[in-house]
Design a protein around this motif. Sequence first.
Motif, mmCIF file in Angstrom:
data_model
loop_
_atom_site.group_PDB
_atom_site.id
_atom_site.type_symbol
_atom_site.label_atom_id
_atom_site.label_comp_id
_atom_site.label_asym_id
_atom_site.label_seq_id
_atom_site.Cartn_x
_atom_site.Cartn_y
_atom_site.Cartn_z
ATOM 1 N N TRP A 68 0.828 -1.209 0.000
ATOM 2 C CA TRP A 68 0.000 0.000 0.000
ATOM 3 C C TRP A 68 0.861 1.257 0.000
ATOM 4 O O TRP A 68 0.504 2.253 -0.622
ATOM 5 N N MET A 69 1.981 1.234 0.696
ATOM 6 C CA MET A 69 2.891 2.381 0.679
ATOM 7 C C MET A 69 3.470 2.584 -0.718
ATOM 8 O O MET A 69 3.573 3.710 -1.199
ATOM 9 N N TYR A 70 3.835 1.498 -1.387
ATOM 10 C CA TYR A 70 4.394 1.583 -2.734
ATOM 11 C C TYR A 70 3.358 2.120 -3.720
ATOM 12 O O TYR A 70 3.643 2.991 -4.529
ATOM 13 N N VAL A 71 2.142 1.599 -3.657
ATOM 14 C CA VAL A 71 1.089 2.021 -4.576
ATOM 15 C C VAL A 71 0.661 3.463 -4.297
ATOM 16 O O VAL A 71 0.318 4.201 -5.224
ATOM 17 N N GLY A 72 0.722 3.871 -3.047
ATOM 18 C CA GLY A 72 0.266 5.213 -2.674
ATOM 19 C C GLY A 72 1.216 6.328 -3.023
ATOM 20 O O GLY A 72 0.839 7.504 -2.981
ATOM 21 N N THR A 73 2.442 6.032 -3.401
ATOM 22 C CA THR A 73 3.389 7.083 -3.746
ATOM 23 C C THR A 73 3.337 7.359 -5.238
ATOM 24 O O THR A 73 3.051 6.482 -6.049
ATOM 25 N N ARG A 74 3.612 8.601 -5.581
ATOM 26 C CA ARG A 74 3.629 8.996 -6.988
ATOM 27 C C ARG A 74 5.065 9.110 -7.453
ATOM 28 O O ARG A 74 5.938 9.536 -6.720
ATOM 29 N N GLY A 75 5.290 8.763 -8.671
ATOM 30 C CA GLY A 75 6.608 8.921 -9.267
ATOM 31 C C GLY A 75 6.774 10.326 -9.816
ATOM 32 O O GLY A 75 5.807 11.079 -9.966
ATOM 33 N N PRO A 76 8.003 10.738 -10.141
ATOM 34 C CA PRO A 76 8.224 12.088 -10.653
ATOM 35 C C PRO A 76 7.542 12.323 -12.002
ATOM 36 O O PRO A 76 7.193 13.451 -12.324
ATOM 37 N N GLU A 77 7.316 11.283 -12.786
ATOM 38 C CA GLU A 77 6.661 11.467 -14.077
ATOM 39 C C GLU A 77 5.176 11.775 -13.939
ATOM 40 O O GLU A 77 4.553 12.268 -14.860
ATOM 41 N N GLU A 78 4.604 11.510 -12.776
ATOM 42 C CA GLU A 78 3.188 11.784 -12.543
ATOM 43 C C GLU A 78 2.945 13.202 -12.043
ATOM 44 O O GLU A 78 1.802 13.589 -11.851
ATOM 45 N N ARG A 79 3.995 13.969 -11.835
ATOM 46 C CA ARG A 79 3.847 15.332 -11.350
ATOM 47 C C ARG A 79 3.303 16.222 -12.460
ATOM 48 O O ARG A 79 3.695 16.110 -13.615
ATOM 49 N N LYS A 80 2.391 17.124 -12.107
ATOM 50 C CA LYS A 80 1.806 18.038 -13.085
ATOM 51 C C LYS A 80 2.835 19.085 -13.494
ATOM 52 O O LYS A 80 3.782 19.361 -12.764
ATOM 53 N N GLU A 81 2.611 19.685 -14.642
ATOM 54 C CA GLU A 81 3.505 20.712 -15.161
ATOM 55 C C GLU A 81 3.532 21.901 -14.199
ATOM 56 O O GLU A 81 2.497 22.454 -13.841
ATOM 57 N N GLY A 82 4.723 22.290 -13.748
ATOM 58 C CA GLY A 82 4.883 23.430 -12.846
ATOM 59 C C GLY A 82 4.706 23.098 -11.375
ATOM 60 O O GLY A 82 4.905 23.955 -10.524
ATOM 61 N N GLU A 83 4.320 21.882 -11.046
ATOM 62 C CA GLU A 83 4.135 21.478 -9.650
ATOM 63 C C GLU A 83 5.503 21.246 -9.017
ATOM 64 O O GLU A 83 6.364 20.601 -9.595
#
Length: 116
Positions: free
Chosen positions: A66-81
């Motif tokens: 659940w910890m692994y699935v709950g984290t976002r990778g850097p490629e999932e970051r929105k533009e400018g976030e």
Amino acid sequence: MLEAAQPEDSTSQPPRNIAIPPLWSRDHSFLTNITFLKVLLWLVLLGLFVELEFGLAYFVLSLFYWMYVGTRGPEERKEGEKSAYSVFNPGCEAIQGTLTAEQLERELLLRPMEGR
């Protein structure tokens, strides 16, 4: 008996019938059903692993998953976030509200802010 006189308010209007959308739309109930089925499957598997005396290992491994699935990778970051960790931002720029070492030192030593 004396009754308190109610002042007549000409601006008050009777309550209107407001259409309230249903709480459970078709998409929401589908998502809820899938989530419910996943939780139910996890509980059944937990019961099975408890019977096999591996319940604690199953629970701990589930937490790691659940910890692994709950984290976002850097490629999932929105533009400018910006990242919460300044080292991952361009120019090591900190996000608003971050407590810096300089600010902490200034507050502990009761020094005035720079520029004032």
